[in-house]
Design an enzyme around this catalytic site. Structure first.
Site, PDB file in Angstrom:
ATOM      1  N   CYS A  94       4.854  -0.598   3.527  1.00  0.00           N
ATOM      2  CA  CYS A  94       6.065  -1.006   4.122  1.00  0.00           C
ATOM      3  C   CYS A  94       6.175  -2.091   4.841  1.00  0.00           C
ATOM      4  O   CYS A  94       7.343  -2.895   4.917  1.00  0.00           O
ATOM      5  CB  CYS A  94       6.468   0.317   5.054  1.00  0.00           C
ATOM      6  SG  CYS A  94       6.721   1.893   4.409  1.00  0.00           S
ATOM      7  N   HIS A 128      10.822   6.877   0.106  1.00  0.00           N
ATOM      8  CA  HIS A 128      10.987   5.801  -0.675  1.00  0.00           C
ATOM      9  C   HIS A 128       9.923   5.671  -1.743  1.00  0.00           C
ATOM     10  O   HIS A 128       8.545   6.503  -1.348  1.00  0.00           O
ATOM     11  CB  HIS A 128      10.564   4.478   0.203  1.00  0.00           C
ATOM     12  CG  HIS A 128      11.638   3.776   0.896  1.00  0.00           C
ATOM     13  ND1 HIS A 128      11.710   3.391   2.273  1.00  0.00           N
ATOM     14  CD2 HIS A 128      12.978   3.560   0.423  1.00  0.00           C
ATOM     15  CE1 HIS A 128      12.672   2.876   2.631  1.00  0.00           C
ATOM     16  NE2 HIS A 128      13.434   2.681   1.575  1.00  0.00           N
TER      17      HIS A 128
HETATM   18  N1  ARG Z   1      12.527   3.385   9.383  1.00  0.00           N
HETATM   19  C1  ARG Z   1      12.624   2.587   8.050  1.00  0.00           C
HETATM   20  C2  ARG Z   1      13.427   3.389   7.177  1.00  0.00           C
HETATM   21  O1  ARG Z   1      13.934   4.766   7.359  1.00  0.00           O
HETATM   22  C3  ARG Z   1      11.316   2.679   7.438  1.00  0.00           C
HETATM   23  C4  ARG Z   1      11.256   2.212   6.150  1.00  0.00           C
HETATM   24  C5  ARG Z   1       9.664   1.913   5.596  1.00  0.00           C
HETATM   25  N2  ARG Z   1       9.611   1.366   4.527  1.00  0.00           N
HETATM   26  C6  ARG Z   1       9.107   1.389   3.173  1.00  0.00           C
HETATM   27  N3  ARG Z   1       8.946   0.507   2.370  1.00  0.00           N
HETATM   28  N4  ARG Z   1       8.954   2.839   2.832  1.00  0.00           N
HETATM   29  O2  ARG Z   1      14.363   2.650   6.518  1.00  0.00           O
END
Ligand code: ARG
Length: 281
Positions: free
Chosen positions: A272, A178
């Site tokens: 996150c 991300h």
């Molecule tokens: N386990 C989640 C996923 O893979 C983690 C998300 C992390 N969020 C972020 N904003 N980077 O989607």
């Protein structure tokens, strides 16, 4: 918690702007599937530790004077704690996420309902779009990530929806899947990022647009140092980051280190777990 202040003196004076955030308590936190390289379901996770780390972050944001609202966690949606992915909220309007993986798809109706019940103008994105995980506001532009989650065409949808310029960036390292795992907005148009997470073209673009950006080293990026929450003065980062606190202090910011290692097992840290709600200008 490790708190440090600006001892430099000569560094720029920074002012915190009160923010409004949406968070989701990790009542059902677990790593029961794997949709990013950090998630290993065979490794034990502690919901209790996740909860206490999350609460430290929550209480810190409140202590710093920010308004924090909560969305009700839903059983069976262990990743809902990563509320940054729920939507992108600019000028009082929320574009709610459309998740790439099935395991998270049911989060969208929960976020949509929250926004509508709380008086926000909200709509779900038509294309795959993982909210503020991939769309970060700096000054007047929105930086947008793709490569692993949000689809490149979603950048046009965001530009159209908010009527703001969107700068597309391509992520190339699956550990930084991300945009908010590779880049953070520190102040209006000041950013920090991990250059290695981006394609050569995107790196060139970042260098040109943000020549004074803080560049993180690989070790700090690997403890999720880029997954930071900044209010323009205080920058909440993982306490495991080594060089980053000095780099931030040199620029007049106040780094605050916290332990988010349990939530990192799901592939997320402070940013996150924090979705910024931007009211109508
Ligand atoms: N386990 C989640 C996923 O893979 C983690 C998300 C992390 N969020 C972020 N904003 N980077 O989607």
């Amino acid at each position: 918690m490790r708190q440090s202040s600006n001892a430099g003196g000569s560094a720029k004076k920074r002012t915190a702007r009160p923010r409004h955030y949406l968070m989701c308590e990790p009542t059902f936190f677990d790593v029961s599937y794997s949709i990013n390289p950090w998630m290993d379901p065979s490794r034990p996770t502690s919901t209790e530790r996740g909860l206490s780390q999350w609460k430290t972050l929550h209480d810190l944001l409140v202590e710093l004077g920010h308004k924090v609202e909560l969305v009700e966690p839903v059983a069976g949606l262990p990743d809902m704690v990563y509320s940054a992915n729920g939507a992108t909220v600019v000028d009082g309007r929320a574009l709610v996420a459309r998740f790439r993986y099935e395991q998270r798809m049911e989060e969208s109706p929960a976020y949509l309902e929250w926004f509508r019940l709380h008086g926000w103008d909200a709509e779900q994105a038509a294309l795959v779009n993982e909210g503020e995980g991939d769309f970060l506001c700096t000054g007047d532009v929105i930086l947008a990530g793709s490569g692993f989650r949000s689809e490149p065409k979603s950048h046009d949808e965001v530009q159209e929806f908010f009527g703001r310029e969107v700068i597309g960036l391509t992520l190339v390292d699956d550990r930084y899947y991300h945009l908010d795992t590779a880049l953070a907005v520190l102040d209006d148009d000041e950013i920090m990022y991990n250059p290695e997470a981006f394609s050569p073209q995107s790196r060139a673009l970042l260098e040109e647009r943000f020549p004074d950006a803080l560049l993180a080293d690989a070790a700090d990026a690997a403890v999720f140092g880029m997954n930071a929450v900044s209010d323009g003065r205080h920058v909440i980062i993982p306490e495991q980051a080594e060089r980053l606190p000095h780099q931030l202090r040199e620029r007049g910011f106040e780094p605050i280190g916290i332990d988010m290692t349990e939530l990192l097992k799901g592939g997320g840290s402070a940013k996150c777990c924090t979705l910024e709600l931007r009211a109508r200008a």
